[in-house]
Design a protein around this motif. Structure first.
Motif, PDB file in Angstrom:
ATOM      1  N   ALA A 276     -48.094  -0.643 -12.245  1.00 10.03           N
ATOM      2  CA  ALA A 276     -47.270  -0.575 -13.452  1.00 10.03           C
ATOM      3  C   ALA A 276     -47.987   0.186 -14.566  1.00 10.03           C
ATOM      4  O   ALA A 276     -47.378   1.023 -15.254  1.00 10.03           O
ATOM      5  CB  ALA A 276     -46.904  -1.984 -13.912  1.00 10.03           C
ATOM      6  N   LEU A 277     -49.285  -0.066 -14.736  1.00  3.91           N
ATOM      7  CA  LEU A 277     -50.072   0.621 -15.751  1.00  3.91           C
ATOM      8  C   LEU A 277     -50.098   2.130 -15.501  1.00  3.91           C
ATOM      9  O   LEU A 277     -49.814   2.931 -16.399  1.00  3.91           O
ATOM     10  CB  LEU A 277     -51.503   0.070 -15.771  1.00  3.91           C
ATOM     11  N   LEU A 278     -50.424   2.515 -14.268  1.00  2.00           N
ATOM     12  CA  LEU A 278     -50.507   3.940 -13.944  1.00  2.00           C
ATOM     13  C   LEU A 278     -49.147   4.630 -14.030  1.00  2.00           C
ATOM     14  O   LEU A 278     -49.046   5.767 -14.498  1.00  2.00           O
ATOM     15  CB  LEU A 278     -51.131   4.136 -12.564  1.00  2.00           C
ATOM     16  N   ASP A 279     -48.101   3.962 -13.583  1.00  6.78           N
ATOM     17  CA  ASP A 279     -46.762   4.552 -13.658  1.00  6.78           C
ATOM     18  C   ASP A 279     -46.331   4.766 -15.107  1.00  6.78           C
ATOM     19  O   ASP A 279     -45.772   5.808 -15.444  1.00  6.78           O
ATOM     20  CB  ASP A 279     -45.739   3.690 -12.918  1.00  6.78           C
ATOM     21  N   ARG A 280     -46.588   3.790 -15.964  1.00  4.85           N
ATOM     22  CA  ARG A 280     -46.248   3.958 -17.388  1.00  4.85           C
ATOM     23  C   ARG A 280     -47.047   5.104 -17.989  1.00  4.85           C
ATOM     24  O   ARG A 280     -46.534   5.889 -18.778  1.00  4.85           O
ATOM     25  CB  ARG A 280     -46.528   2.675 -18.167  1.00  4.85           C
ATOM     26  N   TYR A 281     -48.315   5.180 -17.616  1.00  2.34           N
ATOM     27  CA  TYR A 281     -49.195   6.220 -18.140  1.00  2.34           C
ATOM     28  C   TYR A 281     -48.723   7.608 -17.716  1.00  2.34           C
ATOM     29  O   TYR A 281     -48.576   8.499 -18.541  1.00  2.34           O
ATOM     30  CB  TYR A 281     -50.618   5.951 -17.644  1.00  2.34           C
ATOM     31  N   LYS A 282     -48.465   7.769 -16.428  1.00  2.00           N
ATOM     32  CA  LYS A 282     -48.138   9.092 -15.903  1.00  2.00           C
ATOM     33  C   LYS A 282     -46.690   9.496 -16.127  1.00  2.00           C
ATOM     34  O   LYS A 282     -46.403  10.671 -16.348  1.00  2.00           O
ATOM     35  CB  LYS A 282     -48.444   9.142 -14.399  1.00  2.00           C
TER      36      LYS A 282
ATOM     37  N   ALA B  44     -48.169  22.160 -13.810  1.00  2.00           N
ATOM     38  CA  ALA B  44     -46.782  21.700 -13.963  1.00  2.00           C
ATOM     39  C   ALA B  44     -46.748  20.273 -14.507  1.00  2.00           C
ATOM     40  O   ALA B  44     -45.898  19.941 -15.343  1.00  2.00           O
ATOM     41  CB  ALA B  44     -46.048  21.772 -12.628  1.00  2.00           C
ATOM     42  N   HIS B  45     -47.648  19.426 -14.068  1.00  2.00           N
ATOM     43  CA  HIS B  45     -47.699  18.043 -14.563  1.00  2.00           C
ATOM     44  C   HIS B  45     -48.161  17.988 -16.007  1.00  2.00           C
ATOM     45  O   HIS B  45     -47.667  17.163 -16.789  1.00  2.00           O
ATOM     46  CB  HIS B  45     -48.603  17.184 -13.690  1.00  2.00           C
ATOM     47  N   ARG B  46     -49.135  18.836 -16.364  1.00  6.37           N
ATOM     48  CA  ARG B  46     -49.573  18.882 -17.769  1.00  6.37           C
ATOM     49  C   ARG B  46     -48.412  19.284 -18.675  1.00  6.37           C
ATOM     50  O   ARG B  46     -48.240  18.714 -19.751  1.00  6.37           O
ATOM     51  CB  ARG B  46     -50.740  19.852 -17.941  1.00  6.37           C
ATOM     52  N   ARG B  47     -47.624  20.256 -18.234  1.00  6.41           N
ATOM     53  CA  ARG B  47     -46.481  20.698 -19.051  1.00  6.41           C
ATOM     54  C   ARG B  47     -45.455  19.582 -19.206  1.00  6.41           C
ATOM     55  O   ARG B  47     -44.955  19.341 -20.303  1.00  6.41           O
ATOM     56  CB  ARG B  47     -45.827  21.933 -18.432  1.00  6.41           C
ATOM     57  N   VAL B  48     -45.134  18.899 -18.129  1.00  6.97           N
ATOM     58  CA  VAL B  48     -44.125  17.831 -18.176  1.00  6.97           C
ATOM     59  C   VAL B  48     -44.612  16.667 -19.037  1.00  6.97           C
ATOM     60  O   VAL B  48     -43.857  16.150 -19.870  1.00  6.97           O
ATOM     61  CB  VAL B  48     -43.780  17.337 -16.751  1.00  6.97           C
TER      62      VAL B  48
ATOM     63  N   GLY C 158     -47.169  16.672 -21.219  1.00  3.75           N
ATOM     64  CA  GLY C 158     -47.667  17.059 -22.537  1.00  3.75           C
ATOM     65  C   GLY C 158     -49.150  16.782 -22.718  1.00  3.75           C
ATOM     66  O   GLY C 158     -49.688  16.986 -23.801  1.00  3.75           O
ATOM     67  N   PHE C 159     -49.823  16.337 -21.679  1.00  2.00           N
ATOM     68  CA  PHE C 159     -51.261  16.094 -21.732  1.00  2.00           C
ATOM     69  C   PHE C 159     -51.797  16.005 -20.304  1.00  2.00           C
ATOM     70  O   PHE C 159     -51.032  15.867 -19.359  1.00  2.00           O
ATOM     71  CB  PHE C 159     -51.590  14.811 -22.517  1.00  2.00           C
ATOM     72  N   ASP C 160     -53.106  16.104 -20.192  1.00  2.00           N
ATOM     73  CA  ASP C 160     -53.778  16.005 -18.896  1.00  2.00           C
ATOM     74  C   ASP C 160     -54.267  14.568 -18.742  1.00  2.00           C
ATOM     75  O   ASP C 160     -55.288  14.172 -19.323  1.00  2.00           O
ATOM     76  CB  ASP C 160     -54.942  16.993 -18.836  1.00  2.00           C
ATOM     77  N   HIS C 161     -53.543  13.779 -17.982  1.00  2.00           N
ATOM     78  CA  HIS C 161     -53.809  12.347 -17.884  1.00  2.00           C
ATOM     79  C   HIS C 161     -55.184  12.021 -17.303  1.00  2.00           C
ATOM     80  O   HIS C 161     -55.843  11.079 -17.740  1.00  2.00           O
ATOM     81  CB  HIS C 161     -52.695  11.652 -17.089  1.00  2.00           C
ATOM     82  N   THR C 162     -55.653  12.786 -16.335  1.00  2.00           N
ATOM     83  CA  THR C 162     -56.959  12.509 -15.729  1.00  2.00           C
ATOM     84  C   THR C 162     -58.086  12.859 -16.696  1.00  2.00           C
ATOM     85  O   THR C 162     -59.077  12.135 -16.796  1.00  2.00           O
ATOM     86  CB  THR C 162     -57.117  13.271 -14.401  1.00  2.00           C
ATOM     87  N   TYR C 163     -57.909  13.946 -17.445  1.00  2.00           N
ATOM     88  CA  TYR C 163     -58.902  14.323 -18.447  1.00  2.00           C
ATOM     89  C   TYR C 163     -59.049  13.217 -19.494  1.00  2.00           C
ATOM     90  O   TYR C 163     -60.160  12.887 -19.908  1.00  2.00           O
ATOM     91  CB  TYR C 163     -58.513  15.642 -19.115  1.00  2.00           C
ATOM     92  N   VAL C 164     -57.944  12.636 -19.906  1.00  2.00           N
ATOM     93  CA  VAL C 164     -57.982  11.578 -20.924  1.00  2.00           C
ATOM     94  C   VAL C 164     -58.780  10.375 -20.416  1.00  2.00           C
ATOM     95  O   VAL C 164     -59.612   9.821 -21.136  1.00  2.00           O
ATOM     96  CB  VAL C 164     -56.560  11.172 -21.358  1.00  2.00           C
TER      97      VAL C 164
END
Length: 161
Positions: A12-18, A54-58, A60-66
């Protein structure tokens, strides 16, 4: 290291995040990694697995970098994005062989590769992306490589990597 399987609250945490852009979850994921890992050598440089453009564009940020940035800050370690993904393809819905091809062909190195690296990703599914990143880092001089993921995706009902 891995915090746990991608089930229940972790899923749930990862799905909300991504998928819902709940950016504060990146700090939570980093905290979970921090709690799950031992002390590391002081010369470790944290390197995020690069997110598909494509994921960064959708998102709006790079989730793994964060996640990697928060982890590095918590541990007072250096963060460097030495891996760059140049393809626009995603790994979602691909089998392991397709994931390996996509990952191997789409990664490049930017700058000098540190001697000691902690490679961080959010989810380990088939291992193709992590394997390709590790291989690219080794080919470019990494001497010691550590790997950490927030969750592993259970594919066949088993709970192993």
């Amino acid at each position: 290291w891995c915090v746990g399987g991608r089930t229940g609250q972790l899923k749930a945490l990862l799905d909300r995040y991504k998928f819902d852009s709940a950016r504060q979850a990146g700090r939570v994921c980093a905290g979970l990694l921090d709690d799950s890992m031992p002390l590391l050598p002081r010369d470790v440089v944290v390197v995020p697995v690069p997110t598909a453009p494509a994921h960064r564009r959708v998102r709006g940020f790079d989730h793994t970098y964060v996640i990697a940035r928060h982890f590095a800050k918590t541990r007072n370690l250096q963060l460097r994005s030495v891996l760059v993904r140049v393809d626009s393809g995603t790994q979602h819905f691909k089998n392991r062989a397709e994931r390996l091809r996509t990952a191997e062909n789409g990664l490049h190195i930017r700058g000098r590769v540190p001697d000691t690296v902690l490679l961080i990703d959010d989810i380990y599914t088939t291992g193709a992306t992590m394997h390709a990143c590790a291989q690219k880092l080794r080919e470019n001089g990494v001497k010691q490589l550590f790997v950490a993921v927030v969750a592993r995706q259970v594919l066949d009902g088993t709970n192993h990597l």
